[in-house]
Write an enzyme that holds these catalytic residues in place. Structure first.
Site, PDB file in Angstrom:
ATOM      1  N   PRO A 244       1.973  -1.577 104.677  1.00  0.00           N
ATOM      2  CA  PRO A 244       0.683  -2.259 104.859  1.00  0.00           C
ATOM      3  C   PRO A 244       0.930  -3.731 105.163  1.00  0.00           C
ATOM      4  O   PRO A 244       1.063  -4.557 104.257  1.00  0.00           O
ATOM      5  CB  PRO A 244      -0.005  -2.056 103.503  1.00  0.00           C
ATOM      6  CG  PRO A 244       1.115  -1.929 102.531  1.00  0.00           C
ATOM      7  CD  PRO A 244       2.269  -1.305 103.262  1.00  0.00           C
ATOM      8  N   ASP A 420       4.993  -7.561 104.307  1.00  0.00           N
ATOM      9  CA  ASP A 420       4.575  -6.371 103.579  1.00  0.00           C
ATOM     10  C   ASP A 420       3.708  -6.833 102.410  1.00  0.00           C
ATOM     11  O   ASP A 420       4.203  -7.489 101.489  1.00  0.00           O
ATOM     12  CB  ASP A 420       5.817  -5.608 103.093  1.00  0.00           C
ATOM     13  CG  ASP A 420       5.482  -4.278 102.444  1.00  0.00           C
ATOM     14  OD1 ASP A 420       4.328  -4.105 101.997  1.00  0.00           O
ATOM     15  OD2 ASP A 420       6.379  -3.406 102.372  1.00  0.00           O
ATOM     16  N   HIS A 421       2.427  -6.457 102.440  1.00  0.00           N
ATOM     17  CA  HIS A 421       1.508  -6.954 101.423  1.00  0.00           C
ATOM     18  C   HIS A 421       1.792  -6.363 100.046  1.00  0.00           C
ATOM     19  O   HIS A 421       1.238  -6.825  99.042  1.00  0.00           O
ATOM     20  CB  HIS A 421       0.060  -6.654 101.829  1.00  0.00           C
ATOM     21  CG  HIS A 421      -0.863  -7.803 101.611  1.00  0.00           C
ATOM     22  ND1 HIS A 421      -0.876  -8.543 100.447  1.00  0.00           N
ATOM     23  CD2 HIS A 421      -1.822  -8.353 102.409  1.00  0.00           C
ATOM     24  CE1 HIS A 421      -1.793  -9.493 100.535  1.00  0.00           C
ATOM     25  NE2 HIS A 421      -2.383  -9.401 101.718  1.00  0.00           N
ATOM     26  N   ARG A 422       2.676  -5.376  99.971  1.00  0.00           N
ATOM     27  CA  ARG A 422       3.034  -4.827  98.671  1.00  0.00           C
ATOM     28  C   ARG A 422       3.982  -5.747  97.909  1.00  0.00           C
ATOM     29  O   ARG A 422       4.007  -5.718  96.665  1.00  0.00           O
ATOM     30  CB  ARG A 422       3.705  -3.452  98.844  1.00  0.00           C
ATOM     31  CG  ARG A 422       2.806  -2.385  99.440  1.00  0.00           C
ATOM     32  CD  ARG A 422       3.608  -1.126  99.740  1.00  0.00           C
ATOM     33  NE  ARG A 422       4.649  -1.370 100.738  1.00  0.00           N
ATOM     34  CZ  ARG A 422       5.507  -0.440 101.165  1.00  0.00           C
ATOM     35  NH1 ARG A 422       5.441   0.792 100.662  1.00  0.00           N
ATOM     36  NH2 ARG A 422       6.410  -0.739 102.076  1.00  0.00           N
ATOM     37  N   CYS A 424       4.180  -9.162  98.139  1.00  0.00           N
ATOM     38  CA  CYS A 424       3.621 -10.465  97.774  1.00  0.00           C
ATOM     39  C   CYS A 424       2.199 -10.563  98.280  1.00  0.00           C
ATOM     40  O   CYS A 424       1.743  -9.742  99.084  1.00  0.00           O
ATOM     41  CB  CYS A 424       4.466 -11.614  98.332  1.00  0.00           C
ATOM     42  SG  CYS A 424       4.408 -11.751 100.137  1.00  0.00           S
TER      43      CYS A 424
END
Length: 450
Positions: A244, A420-422, A424
């Site tokens: 994501p 990758d928004h997972r 940070c």
């Protein structure tokens, strides 16, 4: 009593399952030494030479140049043993008479036995060796017969450049029907281009047979997704499926960075390697990753854990005639700007010549993508899976800019960070990008991390 051993296409590592035969380095009847390269293949990672673990006489080859073979498919058979040596005309025909094989079948591994002079074997010796059954793990499955060689000139084609082969494949040209204009009949790019023009001006029966009218399914040109292009397609698709991602960007005044680069190169003197903009930006990235280690990580989906990596192995996107590749500068965090620049130059040259090894194309932890070399200002790059972020750099161009309260023409660059928004949130990503922009605008900030 000679024994014929079958050598299969080995597991080339990094999940590779197939390879395309680019050039045979031996012919049937040649004497080969243990671990002597026998064929050049192109994988999804690089162009590599495959060494044979047996020493003896080549009795058969499987696969034409340009054909694709899966891992485990037969490559060639080699007759080993004393009758082979006598057939070769003397004890010096094979330097590995006591040990018929090295046992090493992975590219890049071998005993380091020196290559021997290629020689032809007397026909009677070759026939005797070929009559011996093949000793192979897959003996129950008979090996396929060598494919017939089309055209009037059987045997290896006198072509060195893989680019020439690629051009011929794209236009369905049989290289065996071309007369090379290079030394010793070497087929050059000009020869292939001349044949393409001739075919376009006077299409023959073969061209008519392959036209859309004769083939209803041919709605357009079809390009196989294999080799480097296929590997890139698979990785990008996986990145889009699993990560994501989000992108943030900022414009930065690179005037001082360009001035610092010019001063470095001027002070280095004549003959010294020049410091590139990419090397400077790479050094900025390593400093930024030291402050924001969240972006130098990967996600273990099965364990549902973020793995923060201690070393920075910096990848950089390089466009080649074979497609996009991402060579990796190992331990970039421990290198100086000059060292990073030298390694980038070395890897870039290897990428252009197609000699990068799988190890030089894997293991990256963060990627720098300088798409500005294509004359574009910005982009939203796709993360190089399984990494967590990629920094994109646009072209550096003069633009109106407010500098010290006054409107001036400055060298401006757009920087974009896809992350990758997972691993940070936007605050961390924004902090990383802002620090990179600050270093671009004020290179002196890097002195704090030297």
């Amino acid at each position: 009593m000679p024994q014929v051993l079958e050598f299969k296409l080995p597991d080339l590592g990094e999940g590779l399952t197939e390879a395309e035969i680019v050039r045979w380095l031996v012919e049937v009847g040649d004497v080969v030494a243990i671990d002597q390269p026998v064929v050049e293949v192109e994988t999804a990672k690089a162009m590599v030479e495959v060494p044979c673990p047996y020493g003896g006489v080549v009795t058969a080859r499987f696969g034409d140049e340009g054909s694709e073979l899966p891992v485990g498919a037969p490559l060639l058979t080699v007759a080993v043993g004393s009758p082979v040596e006598s057939a070769g005309g003397g004890a010096d025909a094979d330097s590995g008479t006591e040990d018929s094989g090295s046992g090493n079948v992975l590219v890049g591994y071998g005993t380091g036995a020196p290559p021997v002079r290629r020689r032809r074997v007397r026909p009677e010796g070759l026939k005797a060796a070929a009559a011996v059954p093949v000793a192979s793990v897959a003996a129950a499955t008979p090996a396929p017969a060598p494919s017939p060689v089309p055209g009037p000139a059987p045997g290896p084609v006198a072509v060195v450049s893989p680019l020439v082969r690629r051009l011929a494949r794209q236009h369905d040209l049989d290289l065996r029907r071309l007369a090379g204009s290079g030394p010793d009949g070497l087929i050059l790019r000009a020869d292939v281009e001349s044949a393409i023009r001739s075919a376009a001006e006077a299409p023959g029966p073969e061209a008519a047979a392959s036209s859309p009218a004769a083939s209803p399914a041919a709605d357009g040109e079809r390009v196989a997704l294999r080799g480097v292009r296929g590997a890139v397609a698979d990785k990008l698709a996986r990145s889009r499926r699993e990560i994501p991602d989000a992108t943030c960007w900022v414009d930065a005044d690179a005037t001082e960075l360009m001035a610092a680069r010019a001063a470095m190169n001027s002070a280095a003197g004549a003959g010294a390697a020049k410091v590139s903009v990419l090397a400077l930006l790479a050094r900025v990235c390593t400093a930024a990753l030291a402050r924001y280690p969240e972006l130098n990580s990967t996600v273990d989906q099965e364990a549902r854990e973020i793995v923060r990596l201690p070393q920075v192995h910096l990848g950089f996107a390089a466009q080649t005639d074979r497609g996009l590749v991402v060579p990796v500068v190992r331990d970039a965090h421990a290198r100086t700007t000059e060292s990073i620049g030298a390694e980038i130059a070395r890897l870039t040259e290897a990428a252009r010549t197609g000699t990068l090894t799988p190890a030089e194309l894997t293991g990256g932890t963060f990627t720098l993508n300088n798409y500005g070399v294509f004359g574009v200002d910005g982009s939203t790059p796709i993360i190089n899976h399984p990494e967590a972020a990629m920094l994109g750099v646009g072209r550096i161009v003069p633009k109106p800019w407010v500098h010290e309260g006054q409107l001036a023409v400055r060298q401006v660059v757009q920087l974009s960070l896809t992350f990758d928004h997972r691993v940070c949130d936007g605050g961390t990503a924004g902090g990383f990008l802002r620090y990179v922009a600050d270093c671009v605008e004020q290179p002196a900030l890097l002195l704090r991390s030297v």
